[in-house]
Design a protein around this motif. Structure first.
Motif, PDB file in Angstrom:
ATOM      1  N   GLY A 148       5.918   9.657  14.413  1.00 14.22           N
ATOM      2  CA  GLY A 148       6.316  11.001  13.885  1.00 14.22           C
ATOM      3  C   GLY A 148       6.833  10.924  12.189  1.00 14.22           C
ATOM      4  N   GLU A 149       6.369  10.079  11.630  1.00 11.53           N
ATOM      5  CA  GLU A 149       6.415   9.699  10.278  1.00 11.53           C
ATOM      6  C   GLU A 149       5.038   9.717   9.566  1.00 11.53           C
ATOM      7  OE1 GLU A 149       9.508   6.805   8.603  1.00 11.53           O
ATOM      8  OE2 GLU A 149       7.829   5.515   9.170  1.00 11.53           O
ATOM      9  N   GLU A 150       5.232  10.140   8.264  1.00 10.46           N
ATOM     10  CA  GLU A 150       3.985   9.939   7.247  1.00 10.46           C
ATOM     11  C   GLU A 150       4.125   8.515   6.810  1.00 10.46           C
ATOM     12  OE1 GLU A 150       1.563  11.940   6.556  1.00 10.46           O
ATOM     13  OE2 GLU A 150       2.520  13.064   8.200  1.00 10.46           O
ATOM     14  N   PRO A 151       3.109   7.842   6.537  1.00 12.90           N
ATOM     15  CA  PRO A 151       3.125   6.582   5.851  1.00 12.90           C
ATOM     16  C   PRO A 151       3.675   6.544   4.554  1.00 12.90           C
ATOM     17  CG  PRO A 151       0.880   7.500   5.641  1.00 12.90           C
ATOM     18  CD  PRO A 151       1.660   8.561   6.423  1.00 12.90           C
ATOM     19  N   GLY A 152       3.982   5.435   4.203  1.00 11.53           N
ATOM     20  CA  GLY A 152       4.054   4.900   2.898  1.00 11.53           C
ATOM     21  C   GLY A 152       2.954   4.739   2.122  1.00 11.53           C
ATOM     22  N   ARG A 153       2.860   4.244   0.742  1.00 16.04           N
ATOM     23  CA  ARG A 153       1.827   3.833   0.227  1.00 16.04           C
ATOM     24  C   ARG A 153       1.307   2.361   0.389  1.00 16.04           C
ATOM     25  NH1 ARG A 153      -0.947   4.878  -5.580  1.00 16.04           N
ATOM     26  NH2 ARG A 153      -2.562   3.391  -5.377  1.00 16.04           N
ATOM     27  N   LEU A 154       0.244   2.111   0.879  1.00 15.43           N
ATOM     28  CA  LEU A 154      -0.032   0.613   1.078  1.00 15.43           C
ATOM     29  C   LEU A 154      -1.575   0.323   0.517  1.00 15.43           C
ATOM     30  CD1 LEU A 154       0.417  -2.089   2.806  1.00 15.43           C
ATOM     31  CD2 LEU A 154      -0.942  -0.958   4.668  1.00 15.43           C
ATOM     32  N   THR A 155      -1.315  -0.937  -0.312  1.00 11.44           N
ATOM     33  CA  THR A 155      -2.603  -1.298  -0.709  1.00 11.44           C
ATOM     34  C   THR A 155      -2.660  -2.764  -0.207  1.00 11.44           C
ATOM     35  OG1 THR A 155      -2.199   0.147  -2.626  1.00 11.44           O
ATOM     36  CG2 THR A 155      -3.759  -1.828  -3.184  1.00 11.44           C
ATOM     37  N   SER A 156      -4.077  -2.966   0.119  1.00 15.67           N
ATOM     38  CA  SER A 156      -4.266  -4.372   0.675  1.00 15.67           C
ATOM     39  C   SER A 156      -5.573  -4.989   0.316  1.00 15.67           C
ATOM     40  CB  SER A 156      -4.370  -4.227   2.330  1.00 15.67           C
ATOM     41  OG  SER A 156      -4.689  -5.273   2.914  1.00 15.67           O
ATOM     42  N   ARG A 157      -5.369  -6.111  -0.514  1.00 13.75           N
ATOM     43  CA  ARG A 157      -6.537  -6.851  -0.788  1.00 13.75           C
ATOM     44  C   ARG A 157      -6.766  -8.027   0.059  1.00 13.75           C
ATOM     45  NH1 ARG A 157      -8.623  -8.353  -6.900  1.00 13.75           N
ATOM     46  NH2 ARG A 157     -10.881  -9.144  -6.388  1.00 13.75           N
ATOM     47  N   LEU A 158      -7.993  -8.404   0.684  1.00 18.93           N
ATOM     48  CA  LEU A 158      -8.355  -9.566   1.301  1.00 18.93           C
ATOM     49  C   LEU A 158      -9.513 -10.404   0.602  1.00 18.93           C
ATOM     50  CD1 LEU A 158      -8.190 -11.631   3.705  1.00 18.93           C
ATOM     51  CD2 LEU A 158      -9.546 -10.193   4.916  1.00 18.93           C
ATOM     52  N   THR A 159      -9.300 -11.358   0.151  1.00 14.56           N
ATOM     53  CA  THR A 159     -10.308 -12.367  -0.497  1.00 14.56           C
ATOM     54  C   THR A 159     -10.550 -13.703   0.262  1.00 14.56           C
ATOM     55  OG1 THR A 159      -9.552 -11.519  -2.585  1.00 14.56           O
ATOM     56  CG2 THR A 159     -11.053 -13.623  -2.618  1.00 14.56           C
ATOM     57  N   VAL A 160     -11.835 -14.065   0.773  1.00 16.36           N
ATOM     58  CA  VAL A 160     -12.105 -15.354   1.530  1.00 16.36           C
ATOM     59  C   VAL A 160     -13.375 -15.987   0.800  1.00 16.36           C
ATOM     60  CG1 VAL A 160     -12.542 -16.314   3.802  1.00 16.36           C
ATOM     61  CG2 VAL A 160     -11.577 -14.088   3.775  1.00 16.36           C
TER      62      VAL A 160
END
Length: 252
Positions: A148-160
């Motif tokens: 029931g809640e709007e999300p926060g801001r999320l930035t995600s980076r994945l490097t392999v």
């Protein structure tokens, strides 16, 4: 801890003990990042990441580092979901994961979900370096907002990277202030749970799985090396985990 937030790093080092098992000469957590060795079977060492405080909160700088030596086997999980919260300090929080696996080493990185609570601002960066003969299972799951809640801001980076060459380098930003269209049909299509699974093993050199869908909102994609990427969207964390578990069963 300071007025600007918490600074903490957890460190794990796994080595072949020479007796068919894996030792943990370094198992060091601090602040909200507590580490516990748990019982396992066979040659594998198992570690649980236990959150000793709420967070990450605004302004926090948290990091987890793990090194797996030649011939060692390590499995890392977490005791509960990680919840990104706004906190009192201004500014974004940062959570860095740095993993290194030597020749003949094996790492299974299987934490619980990361939940982006309303009002939070978190940047997650995961960097994985593998030797040519290393094995990896890496799972990442993110849930945008609590019920029931709007999300926060999320930035995600994945490097392999494997043997110094890039297998995967991708970034995704979601929530308020993220580039337009993140919630549209070309990205999340209205879903609030997203996850990925990276599996790297030498056997894929000669028998690499073909690209194919896994239902309507998930797919297996071979990478440029003995590795595959599974990406999935779901309406909730439970269904997301089910899809990724089924894919992992097929691939391992």
């Amino acid at each position: 801890m300071t007025t600007a937030g918490v600074r903490a790093t957890a460190r794990i080092e796994a080595r072949d003990d020479g007796r068919g098992g894996t030792s943990l000469p370094v198992l060091d957590g601090e602040g909200p990042l507590a580490l516990r060795r748990i019982r396992g079977g066979g040659p594998e060492a198992r570690v649980m990441l236990v959150g000793a405080m709420s967070g990450p909160l605004g302004g926090d700088r948290l990091a987890v580092e793990a090194r797996v030596g030649t011939g060692a086997r390590l499995r890392v999980g977490s005791a509960a979901a990680t919840i990104a919260l706004p906190g009192q300090a201004k500014g974004e929080a940062r959570y860095a994961v740095r993993l290194d696996v030597a020749e003949g080493g094996e790492l299974c990185w299987l934490p619980e979900q990361l939940i982006s609570a309303g009002g939070s601002d978190l940047v997650v960066s995961s960097r994985i370096d593998l030797a040519a003969g290393a094995r990896l299972v890496f799972r990442e799951e993110q849930v945008l907002g609590r019920v029931g809640e709007e999300p926060g801001r999320l930035t995600s980076r994945l490097t392999v990277r494997r043997d110094g060459r890039a297998l995967l380098d991708q970034e995704l930003a979601c929530g308020p202030g993220a580039p337009g269209g993140w919630d549209g049909p070309a990205v999340l299509a209205g879903h609030r749970a997203l996850g990925q699974l990276v599996v790297v093993k030498p056997e894929f050199e000669t028998d690499l799985p073909a690209a194919r869908p896994l239902g309507e909102y998930a797919a297996i994609t071979p990478l440029a090396g003995p590795a595959v990427l599974v990406t999935a969207l779901a309406p909730d964390a439970l269904l997301l985990r089910r899809v990724l578990d089924e894919a992992l069963g097929e691939l391992t």
